[in-house]
Scaffold this motif. Structure first.
Motif, PDB file in Angstrom:
ATOM      1  N   GLU A   1     -10.448   5.395  32.332  1.00  0.00           N
ATOM      2  CA  GLU A   1      -9.343   6.287  31.966  1.00  0.00           C
ATOM      3  C   GLU A   1      -8.010   5.762  32.470  1.00  0.00           C
ATOM      4  OE1 GLU A   1     -10.492   9.953  33.683  1.00  0.00           O
ATOM      5  OE2 GLU A   1     -12.150  10.309  32.274  1.00  0.00           O
ATOM      6  N   ARG A   2      -8.001   5.139  33.634  1.00  0.00           N
ATOM      7  CA  ARG A   2      -6.753   4.657  34.236  1.00  0.00           C
ATOM      8  C   ARG A   2      -6.484   3.188  33.942  1.00  0.00           C
ATOM      9  NH1 ARG A   2      -4.741   8.669  37.842  1.00  0.00           N
ATOM     10  NH2 ARG A   2      -5.882  10.561  37.267  1.00  0.00           N
ATOM     11  N   GLY A   3      -7.353   2.553  33.216  1.00  0.00           N
ATOM     12  CA  GLY A   3      -7.154   1.147  32.882  1.00  0.00           C
ATOM     13  C   GLY A   3      -7.230   0.227  34.086  1.00  0.00           C
ATOM     14  N   ILE A   4      -8.063   0.549  35.041  1.00  0.00           N
ATOM     15  CA  ILE A   4      -8.201  -0.269  36.251  1.00  0.00           C
ATOM     16  C   ILE A   4      -9.136  -1.433  35.945  1.00  0.00           C
ATOM     17  CG2 ILE A   4      -9.034  -0.319  38.633  1.00  0.00           C
ATOM     18  CD1 ILE A   4      -8.252   2.659  38.820  1.00  0.00           C
ATOM     19  N   GLU A   5      -8.626  -2.649  36.086  1.00  0.00           N
ATOM     20  CA  GLU A   5      -9.407  -3.836  35.760  1.00  0.00           C
ATOM     21  C   GLU A   5      -9.716  -4.698  36.970  1.00  0.00           C
ATOM     22  OE1 GLU A   5      -7.267  -5.855  32.693  1.00  0.00           O
ATOM     23  OE2 GLU A   5      -7.693  -4.314  31.170  1.00  0.00           O
TER      24      GLU A   5
ATOM     25  N   LEU B   1     -11.095  10.550  43.763  1.00  0.00           N
ATOM     26  CA  LEU B   1     -10.358   9.506  43.053  1.00  0.00           C
ATOM     27  C   LEU B   1      -9.077  10.048  42.429  1.00  0.00           C
ATOM     28  CD1 LEU B   1     -13.279   7.578  41.322  1.00  0.00           C
ATOM     29  CD2 LEU B   1     -11.644   6.607  42.951  1.00  0.00           C
ATOM     30  N   VAL B   2      -9.177  11.163  41.745  1.00  0.00           N
ATOM     31  CA  VAL B   2      -8.004  11.733  41.063  1.00  0.00           C
ATOM     32  C   VAL B   2      -6.906  12.068  42.063  1.00  0.00           C
ATOM     33  CG1 VAL B   2      -7.186  13.743  39.770  1.00  0.00           C
ATOM     34  CG2 VAL B   2      -9.292  12.588  39.075  1.00  0.00           C
ATOM     35  N   ALA B   3      -7.292  12.621  43.197  1.00  0.00           N
ATOM     36  CA  ALA B   3      -6.293  13.047  44.181  1.00  0.00           C
ATOM     37  C   ALA B   3      -5.725  11.891  44.990  1.00  0.00           C
ATOM     38  CB  ALA B   3      -6.909  14.080  45.125  1.00  0.00           C
ATOM     39  N   LEU B   4      -6.536  10.862  45.287  1.00  0.00           N
ATOM     40  CA  LEU B   4      -6.127   9.881  46.287  1.00  0.00           C
ATOM     41  C   LEU B   4      -5.956   8.450  45.784  1.00  0.00           C
ATOM     42  CD1 LEU B   4      -8.326  11.041  49.304  1.00  0.00           C
ATOM     43  CD2 LEU B   4      -5.949  11.631  48.804  1.00  0.00           C
ATOM     44  N   GLU B   5      -6.673   8.040  44.734  1.00  0.00           N
ATOM     45  CA  GLU B   5      -6.542   6.645  44.303  1.00  0.00           C
ATOM     46  C   GLU B   5      -5.120   6.283  43.910  1.00  0.00           C
ATOM     47  OE1 GLU B   5      -6.198   3.207  41.898  1.00  0.00           O
ATOM     48  OE2 GLU B   5      -5.952   5.250  41.110  1.00  0.00           O
TER      49      GLU B   5
ATOM     50  N   TRP C   1     -26.441   5.891  43.475  1.00  0.00           N
ATOM     51  CA  TRP C   1     -26.336   7.209  42.851  1.00  0.00           C
ATOM     52  C   TRP C   1     -25.710   7.044  41.466  1.00  0.00           C
ATOM     53  CZ3 TRP C   1     -27.206  12.208  45.079  1.00  0.00           C
ATOM     54  CH2 TRP C   1     -27.720  12.160  46.388  1.00  0.00           C
ATOM     55  N   GLU C   2     -26.494   7.305  40.447  1.00  0.00           N
ATOM     56  CA  GLU C   2     -26.005   7.144  39.072  1.00  0.00           C
ATOM     57  C   GLU C   2     -24.796   8.027  38.791  1.00  0.00           C
ATOM     58  OE1 GLU C   2     -27.637   7.655  34.484  1.00  0.00           O
ATOM     59  OE2 GLU C   2     -29.045   7.637  36.158  1.00  0.00           O
ATOM     60  N   ALA C   3     -24.794   9.251  39.336  1.00  0.00           N
ATOM     61  CA  ALA C   3     -23.675  10.170  39.097  1.00  0.00           C
ATOM     62  C   ALA C   3     -22.385   9.626  39.692  1.00  0.00           C
ATOM     63  CB  ALA C   3     -23.997  11.551  39.668  1.00  0.00           C
ATOM     64  N   CYS C   4     -22.458   9.088  40.901  1.00  0.00           N
ATOM     65  CA  CYS C   4     -21.278   8.491  41.531  1.00  0.00           C
ATOM     66  C   CYS C   4     -20.775   7.310  40.718  1.00  0.00           C
ATOM     67  CB  CYS C   4     -21.621   8.062  42.957  1.00  0.00           C
ATOM     68  SG  CYS C   4     -20.332   7.082  43.747  1.00  0.00           S
ATOM     69  N   ARG C   5     -21.681   6.445  40.306  1.00  0.00           N
ATOM     70  CA  ARG C   5     -21.291   5.273  39.512  1.00  0.00           C
ATOM     71  C   ARG C   5     -20.614   5.699  38.212  1.00  0.00           C
ATOM     72  NH1 ARG C   5     -25.692   3.055  39.836  1.00  0.00           N
ATOM     73  NH2 ARG C   5     -26.719   3.630  37.880  1.00  0.00           N
ATOM     74  N   ALA C   6     -21.131   6.743  37.574  1.00  0.00           N
ATOM     75  CA  ALA C   6     -20.530   7.217  36.326  1.00  0.00           C
ATOM     76  C   ALA C   6     -19.107   7.712  36.559  1.00  0.00           C
ATOM     77  CB  ALA C   6     -21.387   8.331  35.730  1.00  0.00           C
ATOM     78  N   ALA C   7     -18.885   8.409  37.678  1.00  0.00           N
ATOM     79  CA  ALA C   7     -17.541   8.910  37.981  1.00  0.00           C
ATOM     80  C   ALA C   7     -16.569   7.757  38.190  1.00  0.00           C
ATOM     81  CB  ALA C   7     -17.587   9.806  39.220  1.00  0.00           C
ATOM     82  N   VAL C   8     -16.990   6.755  38.939  1.00  0.00           N
ATOM     83  CA  VAL C   8     -16.131   5.597  39.185  1.00  0.00           C
ATOM     84  C   VAL C   8     -15.822   4.872  37.885  1.00  0.00           C
ATOM     85  CG1 VAL C   8     -16.005   3.334  40.309  1.00  0.00           C
ATOM     86  CG2 VAL C   8     -16.905   5.313  41.568  1.00  0.00           C
ATOM     87  N   ASP C   9     -16.839   4.635  37.082  1.00  0.00           N
ATOM     88  CA  ASP C   9     -16.626   3.916  35.819  1.00  0.00           C
ATOM     89  C   ASP C   9     -15.725   4.716  34.877  1.00  0.00           C
ATOM     90  OD1 ASP C   9     -18.255   1.930  36.790  1.00  0.00           O
ATOM     91  OD2 ASP C   9     -20.011   2.497  35.604  1.00  0.00           O
ATOM     92  N   ASP C  10     -15.931   6.026  34.819  1.00  0.00           N
ATOM     93  CA  ASP C  10     -15.092   6.864  33.958  1.00  0.00           C
ATOM     94  C   ASP C  10     -13.644   6.842  34.424  1.00  0.00           C
ATOM     95  OD1 ASP C  10     -17.289   7.515  32.448  1.00  0.00           O
ATOM     96  OD2 ASP C  10     -17.508   9.551  33.246  1.00  0.00           O
ATOM     97  N   TYR C  11     -13.447   6.967  35.733  1.00  0.00           N
ATOM     98  CA  TYR C  11     -12.074   6.987  36.267  1.00  0.00           C
ATOM     99  C   TYR C  11     -11.380   5.652  36.004  1.00  0.00           C
ATOM    100  CZ  TYR C  11      -8.135   7.418  39.445  1.00  0.00           C
ATOM    101  OH  TYR C  11      -6.867   7.457  39.969  1.00  0.00           O
ATOM    102  N   ARG C  12     -12.053   4.572  36.288  1.00  0.00           N
ATOM    103  CA  ARG C  12     -11.436   3.257  36.079  1.00  0.00           C
ATOM    104  C   ARG C  12     -11.104   3.041  34.605  1.00  0.00           C
ATOM    105  NH1 ARG C  12     -12.267  -1.256  39.556  1.00  0.00           N
ATOM    106  NH2 ARG C  12     -12.976  -2.437  37.732  1.00  0.00           N
TER     107      ARG C  12
END
Length: 254
Positions: free
Chosen positions: A233-237, A199-203, A220-231
């Motif tokens: 942090e970046r204000g993706i709505e 996400l950090v490199a390509l989104e 996968w809870e870990a994957c979901r946490a990464a997506v939610d954290d990234y969104r």
């Protein structure tokens, strides 16, 4: 891609002893997600992407394959600028389908990027506590080398100079990957670290109107946490849309 038409010809003796922690640890995980270890092909499990096929090019199931087609076709037909990429390709099925969509729509400009370690999953990075108990680095069935993936592309007549391979761990290959813009970004990295690295490199390279697809969000809870954290942090709505029991996607406003 799924070999759903040839399930009667399959035979797979899954040896759970090779999994981290052995069968006593992995069976509760499989039961939690309603995954099944099958000896003969199970049509329902295959269609839903809940088994690990012995010969198919993909394990993601019919709904997620349809989602790949819809997102890629919509991006091309709407003129969204950029290439297509999957991070975490296993035997290459989804990226083969991406290349097939481009050919079917006579798109002669875009490239398909095939990003993977081609060595299976990484040892969990201590920077990401969410992955601490997810060491699947020794699971042999997940280790598919680049030559095998290229052979799968070639089987469908889709291996050409429009298919580019990025071989190595995401943290090493994706930040400096020669990708300028993306119309479709598909993530299938399972872990928090692999998902966040992609996400950090390509989104940020996803064009307005482009699509972000996440294979493991529901499973996968870990994957979901990464997506939610990234969104967050970046204000993706942009609303997250559900594909099936684990896959999701959203479209970048623009």
């Amino acid at each position: 891609m799924t070999r759903e038409a040839f399930l009667d010809q399959e035979w797979w003796d899954a040896d759970l002893r090779e999994w981290p922690g052995g069968r006593d640890e992995v069976l509760p995980i499989l039961r939690e997600h309603d995954w099944r270890v099958v000896r003969r092909g199970d049509p329902e499990a295959r269609a839903e992407g809940r088994d690990w096929p012995p010969t198919a090019e993909t394990m993601i199931g019919t709904a997620r394959l349809d989602n790949v087609v819809r997102c890629c076709a919509r991006a091309v037909l709407d003129g969204v600028p950029g290439d297509l990429v999957e991070t975490g390709v296993w035997r290459g099925g989804a990226t083969i389908l991406m290349r097939g969509v481009l050919r079917a729509l006579d798109d002669e400009a875009r490239r398909v990027w095939v990003a993977d370690s081609f060595e299976g999953l990484p040892v969990p990075d201590e920077r990401y506590p969410a992955d601490a108990h997810l060491d699947w680095s020794h699971v042999e069935v997940l280790k598919v080398d680049a030559d095998a993936v290229k052979a799968n592309f070639d089987r469908y007549g889709l291996l050409d100079d429009r298919v580019r391979f990025l071989e190595g761990w995401f943290a090493d290959t994706l930040p400096d990957a020669p990708i300028e813009q993306l119309a479709v970004l598909r993530l299938d990295g399972d872990l928090y670290g692999s998902t966040m690295d992609a996400l950090v490199a390509l989104e940020p390279k996803v064009s307005p109107g482009g699509f972000v697809i996440v294979d493991d969000y529901g499973g996968w809870e870990a994957c979901r946490a990464a997506v939610d954290d990234y969104r967050a942090e970046r204000g993706i709505e942009a609303p997250i849309r559900t594909v099936d029991w684990t896959g999701v996607w959203w479209r970048k406003p623009g």
